[in-house]
Design an enzyme around this catalytic site. Structure first.
Site, PDB file in Angstrom:
ATOM      1  N   GLU A  45       0.814  -1.215   0.000  1.00  0.00           N
ATOM      2  CA  GLU A  45       0.000   0.000   0.000  1.00  0.00           C
ATOM      3  C   GLU A  45       0.851   1.271   0.000  1.00  0.00           C
ATOM      4  O   GLU A  45       0.568   2.215  -0.734  1.00  0.00           O
ATOM      5  CB  GLU A  45      -0.950  -0.033   1.209  1.00  0.00           C
ATOM      6  CG  GLU A  45      -1.971   1.083   1.223  1.00  0.00           C
ATOM      7  CD  GLU A  45      -1.597   2.231   2.129  1.00  0.00           C
ATOM      8  OE1 GLU A  45      -2.254   3.275   2.055  1.00  0.00           O
ATOM      9  OE2 GLU A  45      -0.621   2.091   2.893  1.00  0.00           O
ATOM     10  N   SER A 136      12.784  -9.603 -15.927  1.00  0.00           N
ATOM     11  CA  SER A 136      13.470 -10.694 -15.236  1.00  0.00           C
ATOM     12  C   SER A 136      14.644 -10.163 -14.417  1.00  0.00           C
ATOM     13  O   SER A 136      14.597  -9.047 -13.905  1.00  0.00           O
ATOM     14  CB  SER A 136      13.919 -11.756 -16.236  1.00  0.00           C
ATOM     15  OG  SER A 136      14.314 -12.936 -15.548  1.00  0.00           O
ATOM     16  N   LYS A 139      20.177 -12.563 -12.339  1.00  0.00           N
ATOM     17  CA  LYS A 139      20.399 -13.762 -11.518  1.00  0.00           C
ATOM     18  C   LYS A 139      19.711 -14.995 -12.094  1.00  0.00           C
ATOM     19  O   LYS A 139      19.911 -16.101 -11.625  1.00  0.00           O
ATOM     20  CB  LYS A 139      19.954 -13.502 -10.085  1.00  0.00           C
ATOM     21  CG  LYS A 139      20.873 -12.492  -9.398  1.00  0.00           C
ATOM     22  CD  LYS A 139      20.305 -12.028  -8.077  1.00  0.00           C
ATOM     23  CE  LYS A 139      21.188 -10.991  -7.438  1.00  0.00           C
ATOM     24  NZ  LYS A 139      21.349  -9.771  -8.219  1.00  0.00           N
TER      25      LYS A 139
END
Length: 169
Positions: A45, A136, A139
């Protein structure tokens, strides 16, 4: 720039993970390219508040900003966004990316990163979203941890769907 202009200008854009570090930057860039609407999907939020405030203070009044508090792993709630809005392009940046936190919360991270990606792809196909962009991680190249593995698995899922027949997305 030409590719971005073609895909963003006067289009409705959905950005999942809009309040995260990558999502925030994507929102900032897209907001300068005169989209018709930006749908901000974020499950935190405070982060949703920050990106919504930033965009409303820094972009043209012609652009419509729609902040939605929702997680991509909650398919029922997430689907309602697709039902309410016509979406031209979807930038899927929602994911847990901090290695240490993911390593200590593997199951929840996998639910968010993998199930969230599956939900995002399936809803994009179901609602005929023209373009789907998965954000993406470096890693994912040779994963040495669960975070990288979850992002690599998400890439493989997307490749599977991209190669399937009868898919306009």
């Amino acid at each position: 720039k030409e590719l971005l202009d073609t895909n963003i200008t006067q289009k409705s854009i959905l950005i999942s993970g809009a309040g995260g570090s990558i999502g925030f930057e994507i929102c900032s860039i897209i907001s300068r390219l005169n989209p018709k609407k930006i749908i901000l999907v974020e499950k935190n939020e405070y982060n949703l508040y920050k990106i919504n405030k930033y965009l409303n203070e820094n972009i043209s009044e012609k652009n419509i900003i729609v902040p939605v508090l929702c997680g991509v792993e909650d398919k029922k709630s997430f689907k309602s966004i697709f039902e309410m809005h016509s979406i031209d392009i979807f930038f899927h940046a929602a994911a847990y990316k901090h290695v240490d936190i993911v390593e200590n919360n593997v199951f929840y991270a996998m639910k968010n990163n993998i199930l969230g990606t599956i939900n995002s792809i399936n809803l994009s196909i179901e609602y005929n979203i023209k373009n789907f962009v998965l954000i993406s991680s470096d890693k994912a190249v040779r994963p040495k941890n669960f975070m990288g593995a979850s992002k690599r698995f998400s890439e493989l899922i997307l490749q599977y769907y991209a190669n399937s027949e009868n898919n306009e997305t």
